[in-house]
Design an enzyme around this catalytic site. Structure first.
Site, mmCIF file in Angstrom:
data_model
loop_
_atom_site.group_PDB
_atom_site.id
_atom_site.type_symbol
_atom_site.label_atom_id
_atom_site.label_comp_id
_atom_site.label_asym_id
_atom_site.label_seq_id
_atom_site.Cartn_x
_atom_site.Cartn_y
_atom_site.Cartn_z
ATOM 1 N N ASP A 237 90.107 107.028 51.663
ATOM 2 C CA ASP A 237 89.610 105.772 52.237
ATOM 3 C C ASP A 237 88.299 105.321 51.610
ATOM 4 O O ASP A 237 87.953 104.135 51.654
ATOM 5 C CB ASP A 237 89.432 105.916 53.743
ATOM 6 N N ASN A 247 88.797 111.046 53.749
ATOM 7 C CA ASN A 247 90.215 110.759 53.977
ATOM 8 C C ASN A 247 90.558 111.191 55.398
ATOM 9 O O ASN A 247 89.695 111.704 56.143
ATOM 10 C CB ASN A 247 91.084 111.494 52.947
ATOM 11 N N LYS A 248 91.787 110.975 55.791
ATOM 12 C CA LYS A 248 92.256 111.268 57.152
ATOM 13 C C LYS A 248 91.785 112.633 57.644
ATOM 14 O O LYS A 248 91.823 113.605 56.886
ATOM 15 C CB LYS A 248 93.780 111.164 57.160
HETATM 16 O O1 MRU Z 1 93.899 105.875 59.764
HETATM 17 P P1 MRU Z 1 94.743 105.499 58.584
HETATM 18 O O2 MRU Z 1 96.195 105.730 58.804
HETATM 19 O O3 MRU Z 1 94.417 104.119 58.089
HETATM 20 O O4 MRU Z 1 94.290 106.513 57.458
HETATM 21 C C1 MRU Z 1 94.898 106.422 56.213
HETATM 22 C C2 MRU Z 1 94.486 107.490 55.281
HETATM 23 O O5 MRU Z 1 93.657 108.323 55.587
HETATM 24 C C3 MRU Z 1 95.095 107.454 53.916
HETATM 25 O O6 MRU Z 1 95.216 108.739 53.406
HETATM 26 C C4 MRU Z 1 94.194 106.638 52.978
HETATM 27 O O7 MRU Z 1 93.939 105.376 53.520
HETATM 28 C C5 MRU Z 1 94.756 106.507 51.647
HETATM 29 S S1 MRU Z 1 96.010 105.273 51.617
HETATM 30 C C6 MRU Z 1 96.650 105.044 50.113
#
Ligand code: MRU
Length: 346
Positions: A237, A247-248
């Site tokens: 992100d 990231n997540k």
């Molecule tokens: O909370 P989210 O579902 O928006 O989180 C998404 C992620 O963490 C993805 O791994 C990240 O955005 C990369 S998307 C190509």
């Protein structure tokens, strides 16, 4: 099956409702900045690049909605539109990147007729969408070279077509590897608490007929220890100037385990996700989401009533745990301030 996460239809933005996948496949139509912002906030659309594309269309929709208004109202309405979109989610930098790009166009054209301004903003949103797919394809080609034939690859969350305008970042690497003739199998962890892995990555890979095995998040260590994982590829992100990766939530845990087991940890990352304005991951704003997401799923709550709950939606993986960033300009091994700066200048 080509997955069109976002599409322009009947003068509106339509987005797949990712909250109800895979049980149902439905589009919701949007006609203003405020409604698009709500779609981003409530996770109808999610994933850093997809959020950016949605926000770009949000700006264009606001201009179209207000194009018959007097100029003063048009201009103040547009500023409100930018502001509401900026507040929709804090962590993915692609949101702010896309809004800055739309603002740059807005500044150049705002003196023209409202209708011309709206058309120009819409063209820019279309271009951002098309560009995202091209970038994912380029990243996919570079990333595919890193994966050996037969690789069993773990991924976290959903960094697929659903998280972008198409093809995907991490899942784009898998698609490109398969397209290049490699046999790849994917291990998707379920990604508590919102279950993007179980619901979205598993669904995307099944649609694509790429072999996929679902595990719970706490099985990753066992699978690495038993030699069932050859590589990890995730999306991101926001990457700080020094290569730290947000990231997540749960990504950091996977990265630590990968290092312990000598497994390469790759991050698929378009340049629009790199934030050179911040020195390290400590400066990345981490979204805290509703306790309800941890308490249970949808309306069913399994946690004890009255318990305190934390729900940080992202974590930061230090650059030293990242084997390489996969970008549309090539692969950056051992990412750090200098290697990343060179990438922007190349
Ligand atoms: O909370 P989210 O579902 O928006 O989180 C998404 C992620 O963490 C993805 O791994 C990240 O955005 C990369 S998307 C190509």
């Amino acid at each position: 099956m080509k997955i069109e996460t976002l599409r322009w239809a009947h003068d509106k933005l339509e987005m797949i409702d990712q909250r109800i996948l895979p049980a149902a496949f439905e589009y919701i139509a949007y006609d203003s900045a405020a409604t698009v912002a709500e779609g981003i906030r409530s996770m109808v659309v999610r994933g850093a690049p997809a959020i950016g594309v949605a926000a770009a269309y949000g700006v264009a929709l606001e201009a179209l909605r207000l194009q018959d208004a007097p100029v003063v109202e048009f201009h103040s309405g547009m500023e409100e539109g930018f502001a509401v979109l900026e507040r929709s989610r804090p962590t993915a930098v692609n949101l702010f990147w896309a809004l800055q790009r739309m603002r740059a166009v807005w500044i150049v054209v705002r003196g023209k007729k409202n209708t011309e301004v709206a058309q120009r903003l819409l063209e820019e949103a279309h271009e951002i969408l098309a560009e995202d797919v091209r970038i994912n394809r380029a990243m996919g080609a570079f990333g595919a070279e890193l994966l050996p034939d037969g690789a069993r690859v773990l991924t976290h969350c959903n960094a697929g077509a659903l998280a972008t305008a198409g093809w995907g970042t991490a899942l784009g690497v898998f698609r490109s590897a398969v397209e290049a003739g490699k046999k790849i199998s994917v291990i998707a962890d379920e990604t508590r608490p919102f279950l993007q892995g179980a619901r979205l990555t598993a669904w995307e890979m099944v649609q694509e007929q790429i072999p996929v095995t679902l595990i719970t998040d706490n099985m990753a260590g066992f699978m690495m220890a038993t030699g069932e994982i050859d590589a990890v590829v995730v999306g991101t992100d926001r990457v700080a100037g020094n290569g730290d990766v947000a990231n997540k939530i749960g990504t950091y845990m996977v990265a630590v385990l990968a290092q312990r087991h000598n497994i390469p940890f790759y991050v698929a990352c378009p340049l629009s996700t790199i934030d050179m304005s911040i020195a390290s991951g400590a400066e990345i704003p981490i979204e805290e989401r509703s306790p309800d997401e941890v308490k249970g799923f949808r309306d069913y709550h399994w946690a004890a009533e009255g318990v305190q709950i934390r729900n940080p939606a992202f974590d930061v993986t230090p650059a030293e745990l990242v084997t390489a960033l996969i970008t549309e300009k090539g692969v950056v091994r051992q990412p750090g301030r200098n290697t990343i700066a060179r990438l922007f200048n190349s």
